[in-house]
Scaffold this motif. Sequence first.
Motif, PDB file in Angstrom:
ATOM      1  N   ARG A   1       0.830  -1.209   0.000  1.00  0.00           N
ATOM      2  CA  ARG A   1       0.000   0.000   0.000  1.00  0.00           C
ATOM      3  C   ARG A   1       0.862   1.255   0.000  1.00  0.00           C
ATOM      4  N   VAL A   2       1.938   1.232   0.768  1.00  0.00           N
ATOM      5  CA  VAL A   2       2.846   2.382   0.804  1.00  0.00           C
ATOM      6  C   VAL A   2       3.484   2.585  -0.563  1.00  0.00           C
ATOM      7  N   ARG A   3       3.967   1.494  -1.164  1.00  0.00           N
ATOM      8  CA  ARG A   3       4.587   1.609  -2.488  1.00  0.00           C
ATOM      9  C   ARG A   3       3.598   2.178  -3.499  1.00  0.00           C
ATOM     10  N   SER A   4       2.367   1.667  -3.478  1.00  0.00           N
ATOM     11  CA  SER A   4       1.362   2.147  -4.418  1.00  0.00           C
ATOM     12  C   SER A   4       1.089   3.632  -4.222  1.00  0.00           C
ATOM     13  N   ALA A   5       0.953   4.064  -2.965  1.00  0.00           N
ATOM     14  CA  ALA A   5       0.670   5.473  -2.680  1.00  0.00           C
ATOM     15  C   ALA A   5       1.830   6.367  -3.104  1.00  0.00           C
ATOM     16  N   VAL A   6       3.048   5.921  -2.829  1.00  0.00           N
ATOM     17  CA  VAL A   6       4.223   6.727  -3.171  1.00  0.00           C
ATOM     18  C   VAL A   6       4.388   6.829  -4.683  1.00  0.00           C
ATOM     19  N   LEU A   7       4.211   5.726  -5.388  1.00  0.00           N
ATOM     20  CA  LEU A   7       4.381   5.766  -6.837  1.00  0.00           C
ATOM     21  C   LEU A   7       3.272   6.579  -7.502  1.00  0.00           C
ATOM     22  N   ARG A   8       2.069   6.501  -6.965  1.00  0.00           N
ATOM     23  CA  ARG A   8       0.985   7.336  -7.493  1.00  0.00           C
ATOM     24  C   ARG A   8       1.310   8.814  -7.282  1.00  0.00           C
ATOM     25  N   ALA A   9       1.822   9.140  -6.090  1.00  0.00           N
ATOM     26  CA  ALA A   9       2.202  10.524  -5.803  1.00  0.00           C
ATOM     27  C   ALA A   9       3.361  10.973  -6.686  1.00  0.00           C
ATOM     28  N   ALA A  10       4.305  10.077  -6.930  1.00  0.00           N
ATOM     29  CA  ALA A  10       5.432  10.412  -7.802  1.00  0.00           C
ATOM     30  C   ALA A  10       4.950  10.694  -9.218  1.00  0.00           C
TER      31      ALA A  10
END
Length: 207
Positions: free
Chosen positions: A21-30
């Motif tokens: 979930r963290v990876r998904s949120a960070v990559l979406r934000a990136a």
Amino acid sequence: MEQESHYGGHGTTRPGGRTARVRSAVLRAAGDALAELGFAGLDLADVARRAGVGRTTVYRRWATPTGLVADLLTEMAEESLPRAETGSLLGDLRANARLVRRTLTDPRQGPLFKAVIAAATCDAATADALRRFYATRIAEWAPCVEQAVERGELPAGTDPHEVVRAVSAPLYYRLLASGDPLDEATADRAAEAAAAAAAAGIYVVRT
């Protein structure tokens, strides 16, 4: 869930617990930051704020903006749409061209791809990730050419990867170089040109 473009950026979160979930949120934000600010404006602290996670988490896992972009490209390849199967080479190539065109003209995706390509020009790891992304996408669509050979639409020995590359190349040229309009007629023309060249044996591998 299907996404219209190569990479929707706001698709479903894959299972896998908090780390996923963290990876998904960070990559979406990136992706959002790249689309808005370009690669030069990509800042890990800003990405952490957008994603709602701690800066330490982002710095520890990705370390640099280029590391973040490389991982984003990996996810983009993983979440891309599967190829179309229309029953004809031209139909398949037209579907590919229209998909690329929709992606490159999308208000978010077009700037995102420009930013990623810009990053690849100055960082070897990002360039390698970009090559892997396109290799994945070309491999996904190559069977439409192989099937066309089996149906007798194309000569034996046609290089499927070269045919698929020929479809998207003029579309990326318009995005990155000429700035000419990228409309559906342009996408269809790119598909028709690639199909005609393939049928004429231009992409047959000579031994």
